[in-house]
Design an enzyme around this catalytic site. Sequence first.
Site, PDB file in Angstrom:
ATOM      1  CB  SER A  67      -0.961  -0.044   1.191  1.00 47.26           C
ATOM      2  OG  SER A  67      -1.960   0.936   1.076  1.00 47.26           O
ATOM      3  CG  ASP A 187      -4.380  -1.584   0.547  1.00 45.23           C
ATOM      4  OD1 ASP A 187      -3.397  -2.246   0.918  1.00 45.23           O
ATOM      5  OD2 ASP A 187      -4.589  -0.405   0.900  1.00 45.23           O
TER       6      ASP A 187
END
Length: 310
Positions: A67, A187
């Site tokens: 991320s 993500d």
Amino acid sequence: MDKEWTGLIKPRKSLRGFSFNGQKGGTDMYQAGLVLEGGSTRGIFTAGVLDFLIEKNVEFSYIIGVSAGSCNAVDFVSRQFDRTRHCLMPEKENDYMTPKAILKKRSIFDMDLIFDKYPKGIYPFDFDTYFASESICEIVATNVRTGKAEYLTENSDRERLMQICRASCSMPMVTPMVRVGDDFYVDGGVADSVPLERTLAFGYDKVFVVLTRNKGYRKSPSPRVDKIWHRYFRKYPKLAQTLEMRYALYNRQMDLVDRLESEGKIFVIRPEIRTISRTERNRERLMEFYRHGYIQMMKDYDALKAYLEG
């Protein structure tokens, strides 16, 4: 090593003749792993940590980012001091979290701005230095079809590099899923928030882990939210299942981090002040968190070097 990982990692260039734990052009390249947790704007803490190491000309042979940690990872490999901080804390205070941007892009962040306009001009990304690096850099993203983490690399294609970073940062339900090749991703933190086990599986006995949460933090199950995941991602049931169990995986990973840290097998740095929200917009708080990361690394630098060289 897990069979499904075998052969996935190849250095960009031969490492023959390269002196680890030594000097090359004034740089310390350690045969060690660097693991970078995400956390959206909390990643500005990591930016402070890594900016100090860039100033000290420290490099790692293997970097893996999740991320916001993926943004930190690529900026660290490209040796761009202060770039991540600028991207997370743009000159115009609410550049990518304005109501207009959210409604237009159907995203809490303007991903086009972050992964297209920024690297191409506003805060230029040094692709040449990145692609010339001897370090292996992996970016973690979650495949929406399988619900599993995938570890993506890119050694020459500028557009694809930014696309896999975008995929790694695409928070479910608040930012659009991202297509890379034939698959869609969200993500990386959904399926592998802190990829320490992946790093250890490659045989690294020296690992530096940068976390963005305080020591002792654990996630809790959220049955109400789980129902929303299953409803929203009804076309992707395996992703919904992974989201439902994310808390358990994260807590297990934190237990492993704490155990290996206590045994002196890994080196960990984490915030020691109250953490910020993952959507923090206050510039003073963001700058405070960045400076905290920089100062924490300054304090721990000698201990880190002793660990890496021991």
